[in-house]
Design an enzyme around this catalytic site. Structure first.
Site, PDB file in Angstrom:
ATOM      1  N   LYS A   1       0.839  -1.206   0.000  1.00 37.80           N
ATOM      2  CA  LYS A   1       0.000   0.000   0.000  1.00 37.80           C
ATOM      3  C   LYS A   1       0.868   1.248   0.000  1.00 37.80           C
ATOM      4  O   LYS A   1       1.667   1.472   0.912  1.00 37.80           O
ATOM      5  CB  LYS A   1      -0.936   0.060   1.209  1.00 37.80           C
ATOM      6  CG  LYS A   1      -1.997   1.170   1.050  1.00 37.80           C
ATOM      7  CD  LYS A   1      -2.701   1.520   2.334  1.00 37.80           C
ATOM      8  CE  LYS A   1      -2.010   2.611   3.112  1.00 37.80           C
ATOM      9  NZ  LYS A   1      -2.051   3.943   2.437  1.00 37.80           N
TER      10      LYS A   1
ATOM     11  N   CYS B   1      12.524   9.980   9.414  1.00 35.66           N
ATOM     12  CA  CYS B   1      12.223   9.360  10.704  1.00 35.66           C
ATOM     13  C   CYS B   1      13.423   9.388  11.645  1.00 35.66           C
ATOM     14  O   CYS B   1      13.257   9.451  12.861  1.00 35.66           O
ATOM     15  CB  CYS B   1      11.761   7.918  10.492  1.00 35.66           C
ATOM     16  SG  CYS B   1      12.909   6.916   9.514  1.00 35.66           S
TER      17      CYS B   1
ATOM     18  N   GLU C   1       8.710   0.081  11.580  1.00 36.87           N
ATOM     19  CA  GLU C   1       9.736   1.128  11.661  1.00 36.87           C
ATOM     20  C   GLU C   1       8.964   2.420  11.787  1.00 36.87           C
ATOM     21  O   GLU C   1       8.318   2.856  10.839  1.00 36.87           O
ATOM     22  CB  GLU C   1      10.630   1.106  10.419  1.00 36.87           C
ATOM     23  CG  GLU C   1      11.900   1.937  10.587  1.00 36.87           C
ATOM     24  CD  GLU C   1      11.729   3.359  10.096  1.00 36.87           C
ATOM     25  OE1 GLU C   1      11.587   4.260  10.963  1.00 36.87           O
ATOM     26  OE2 GLU C   1      11.716   3.579   8.884  1.00 36.87           O
TER      27      GLU C   1
END
Length: 495
Positions: free
Chosen positions: A188, A297, A263
């Protein structure tokens, strides 16, 4: 299910708009589309199909059928590897187009999209292609009456949910280990910027993958991500995104006890000691927070600097931002920072800057919205000082070009502040004292530690965190482990 698009750099391409299921692009079950916006011009690009739960069902069924079909099931590892290398080659051949799509859809600079992200996607596919014929078990001596051996067996149908910041790179990072182990995939894309991922669907078919081995859907988290994570036909979920959404994925995955790799977020610290090479520390900590407009991140968003060199570091860091962090058109070679990915992200970052002022922090530089020719979701690179541990900008992931620079006195104080976070993705230390560097590395509560650099990763090294930054790792041999289970086979030697 395609439309012709042309970017301001003159590159024209045929953009798929459908859901890629069973090697074909198709409309969503209810005809829904989700417009995507150019963050530089604030104009709509196109409106690809948005998946529903029914479309997730269709993609999972296609992946299950492919997993059981001889066209994939009976391929030897070296044959899977050949398909993966072909896909890597096609991604590189179409690198200018893919990078252009990411600039238009995401706002990242062409240089980083083309020469970092496209290369990373190809490199990680080739890396795992090298593993495809080496995922094997072992024989075990159980005495004179029996023996045993193990088989590393693909888990089955894998659901993979990728974020919007490194979308092209994550295609390689997610597909690589899954395909190397013999799984099939429903991937996705983020509805924020799915276009490059959908374009790669064309390359998957061209590379020769059998229908249903890789399926790509675009859709919102509620309408596509949640049904994928909860689907009982999915054997494993791999998710990259926010910590809050990662927690929801875990809850949904519990429906059939599917394994989960996460993650998630980060609030990564960098510690700069007085004996460090300050120019080197400034260079790396600047790149480690301002690259990709801070939308990383593992960005080092908290920089702790020893008091004796604090003012010198701040002065050098300000000069680095002024000289390097050039805002502008992402297609221009001189541009370092493009716009934020969306208006929502832009407003979120500005909200954190307001909160910093309200809570008593000093905006040392930046802190304002910006634009190019009056348009674009630009935020000035921002440096906070006088930041206290209770403030939002100290505790929460901003995901923008914002850094807090905080003084410390002792090594013990620096470590305590660095580890004072719910996250544990990455940490950095800058020092010329070798013993201290390794001592700090051991004490950091993080999945990745960088000594005298920041956020410089490699496809052969595990990428992942601890605490609320995730479960498991990607890249390296460790990245294979979530995609197989070990089957033990016993043999009676007396028969």
């Amino acid at each position: 299910m395609e439309t012709i698009l042309e970017a301001s750099n003159g590159i024209k391409w045929s953009q798929p708009l459908g859901l890629f299921i069973n090697n074909e692009f198709m409309s969503s079950s209810n005809g829904k589309t989700i417009p995507t916006t150019n963050p530089m011009t604030e104009e709509e690009i196109c409106a690809p199909a948005g998946a529903t739960a029914a479309d997730v069902d269709k993609a999972v069924s296609a992946a299950r059928a492919a997993f059981k079909h001889d066209s994939w099931k009976k391929l030897a590892g070296k044959e899977r590897a050949a398909l993966m290398r072909k896909l890597a080659d096609l991604i590189e051949e179409q690198g200018d187009v893919i990078a252009t799509i990411d600039v238009v859809d995401n706002g990242k600079t062409f240089a980083t999209a083309r020469y970092f992200e496209v290369r990373l996607a190809a490199d990680v596919l080739r890396y795992y292609a090298g593993w495809a014929d080496k995922v094997y078990g072992q024989s075990i001596d159980c005495g004179p009456e029996k023996m045993a051996y193990t088989i590393k067996t693909p888990v089955g149908v894998v659901g993979q949910i990728i974020p919007w910041n490194f979308n092209t790179a994550f295609v390689g990072m997610k597909l690589g280990p899954a395909l190397a182990c013999g799984n099939t995939v429903v991937l996705k894309a983020s509805e924020e910027c799915p276009l490059s991922v959908l374009f790669i669907g064309k390359l998957i078919k061209e590379a020769g993958f059998p229908p249903g081995v890789v399926n790509i859907i675009n859709g919102t988290g509620a309408e596509a991500g949640a049904p994928l994570a909860a689907h009982t036909g999915i054997d494993k979920v791999s998710f990259t995104g926010s910590t809050a959404t990662g927690k929801q994925v875990m809850r949904l995955a519990a429906e059939n006890l599917k394994s989960v790799t996460l993650e998630t977020g980060g609030k990564s610290p960098a510690i700069v000691f007085e004996d460090a090479d300050l120019d080197n520390a400034v260079k790396w900590t600047h790149d480690g927070i301002m690259r990709y407009a801070g939308q990383m991140c593992f960005a080092n968003s908290r920089v702790f600097v020893q008091e004796s060199v604090y003012e010198a570091f701040l002065s050098k860091f300000k000069a680095q931002v002024s000289q390097v962090s050039v805002l502008g058109d992402p297609f221009e070679q001189t541009t370092f920072q493009g716009p934020q990915v969306s208006r929502v992200q832009y407003e979120k970052i500005l909200g954190y800057i307001r909160s910093a002022r309200e809570e008593g922090a000093t905006v040392y530089m930046g802190g304002e919205p910006a634009s190019v020719d009056g348009k674009g979701f630009f935020v000035e690179p921002t440096v906070f000082t006088d930041v206290k541990p209770g403030m939002k900008v100290y505790r929460e992931e901003i995901f923008g070009p914002c850094v807090a620079v905080i003084p410390f006195k002792t090594e013990e104080e620096a470590l305590e502040m660095a580890n004072d976070t719910v996250y544990g993705l990455a940490s950095s230390v800058f020092t010329n004292n070798v013993a201290r560097a390794h001592r700090i590395a051991k004490e950091f509560e993080a999945g990745m530690v960088f000594i005298n650099l920041s956020n410089s990763t490699d496809v052969g090294v595990p990428f992942g965190g601890t605490k609320q930054s995730g479960i498991g790792a990607e890249n390296g041999e460790a990245g294979l482990m979530p995609y197989y289970y070990t089957k033990s086979v016993y043999i009676n030697l007396n028969v």
